[in-house]
Design a protein around this motif. Structure first.
Motif, PDB file in Angstrom:
ATOM      1  N   VAL A  98       0.848  -1.178   0.000  1.00 27.45           N
ATOM      2  CA  VAL A  98       0.000   0.000   0.000  1.00 27.45           C
ATOM      3  C   VAL A  98       0.889   1.234   0.000  1.00 27.45           C
ATOM      4  O   VAL A  98       1.604   1.494   0.977  1.00 27.45           O
ATOM      5  N   GLU A  99       0.825   1.963  -1.102  1.00 28.82           N
ATOM      6  CA  GLU A  99       1.645   3.160  -1.262  1.00 28.82           C
ATOM      7  C   GLU A  99       0.855   4.407  -0.874  1.00 28.82           C
ATOM      8  O   GLU A  99      -0.359   4.478  -1.099  1.00 28.82           O
ATOM      9  N   SER A 100       1.552   5.391  -0.329  1.00 31.40           N
ATOM     10  CA  SER A 100       0.913   6.647   0.051  1.00 31.40           C
ATOM     11  C   SER A 100       1.924   7.775   0.002  1.00 31.40           C
ATOM     12  O   SER A 100       3.134   7.526  -0.115  1.00 31.40           O
ATOM     13  N   GLY A 101       1.421   9.011   0.084  1.00 30.04           N
ATOM     14  CA  GLY A 101       2.301  10.169   0.162  1.00 30.04           C
ATOM     15  C   GLY A 101       2.410  10.985  -1.110  1.00 30.04           C
ATOM     16  O   GLY A 101       3.090  12.010  -1.127  1.00 30.04           O
ATOM     17  N   LEU A 145       7.323   9.450  -0.083  1.00 31.87           N
ATOM     18  CA  LEU A 145       6.406   8.340  -0.297  1.00 31.87           C
ATOM     19  C   LEU A 145       6.657   7.253   0.740  1.00 31.87           C
ATOM     20  O   LEU A 145       7.795   7.045   1.166  1.00 31.87           O
ATOM     21  N   SER A 146       5.589   6.560   1.086  1.00 35.50           N
ATOM     22  CA  SER A 146       5.680   5.463   2.039  1.00 35.50           C
ATOM     23  C   SER A 146       5.000   4.239   1.452  1.00 35.50           C
ATOM     24  O   SER A 146       3.979   4.349   0.773  1.00 35.50           O
ATOM     25  N   CYS A 147       5.571   3.089   1.728  1.00 36.80           N
ATOM     26  CA  CYS A 147       4.996   1.830   1.273  1.00 36.80           C
ATOM     27  C   CYS A 147       4.897   0.899   2.473  1.00 36.80           C
ATOM     28  O   CYS A 147       5.915   0.597   3.109  1.00 36.80           O
ATOM     29  N   ARG A 181       8.170  -1.257   6.245  1.00 31.69           N
ATOM     30  CA  ARG A 181       7.921  -0.105   5.381  1.00 31.69           C
ATOM     31  C   ARG A 181       9.151   0.256   4.568  1.00 31.69           C
ATOM     32  O   ARG A 181      10.289   0.062   5.010  1.00 31.69           O
ATOM     33  N   TYR A 219      10.494   3.650   2.148  1.00 33.81           N
ATOM     34  CA  TYR A 219      10.224   5.064   1.919  1.00 33.81           C
ATOM     35  C   TYR A 219      10.998   5.549   0.691  1.00 33.81           C
ATOM     36  O   TYR A 219      12.041   5.002   0.338  1.00 33.81           O
ATOM     37  N   THR A 238       0.692   5.361  -5.919  1.00 32.56           N
ATOM     38  CA  THR A 238       0.347   6.712  -5.478  1.00 32.56           C
ATOM     39  C   THR A 238       0.776   7.695  -6.554  1.00 32.56           C
ATOM     40  O   THR A 238       1.892   7.619  -7.068  1.00 32.56           O
TER      41      THR A 238
END
Length: 119
Positions: A5-8, A20-22, A81, A83, A113
């Protein structure tokens, strides 16, 4: 089975920064996360997905020439995680960014993302 799940991501002006964070999950994968080499990939419209940054289980890093000196990959094995710190962003960095093991497993791509660099 593993899930990434990627975000940022977001919209940023040229020269700006994003982190970005995974988050990696999965019953077996989570236990052995630290032994996997990981990578951040990106896919721009009309282009193939490419590896932009990689980190080994031992923490060694490697970068695509296009991002070298601007992007930094890191990992936190305790949190499962990975990054990607992105500085000096350029319009050509616009893409959907994904994480996966390196080399990637085709069945494990997440939603990614979106990163958009525009003034």
């Amino acid at each position: 089975q593993v899930q990434f799940v990627e975000s940022g991501g977001g919209l940023v002006q040229p020269g700006g920064s994003l982190r970005l964070s995974c988050a990696a999950s999965g019953s077996i994968f989570s236990v052995y996360f630290s032994v996997y080499d990981m990578g951040w990939y990106r896919q721009a419209p009309g282009k193939q997905r490419e590896l932009v940054a990689a980190i080994t289980s031992g923490g060694s890093t490697n970068y695509a020439d296009s991002v070298k000196g601007r992007f930094t990959i890191s990992r936190d094995n305790a949190k499962n995680r990975v990054y990607l710190q992105m500085n000096g962003l350029k319009p050509e960095d616009t893409a959907v960014y994904y994480c996966n093991v390196n080399p990637p497993n085709a069945r494990d791509w997440g939603q990614g993302t979106q990163v958009t660099v525009s003034s």
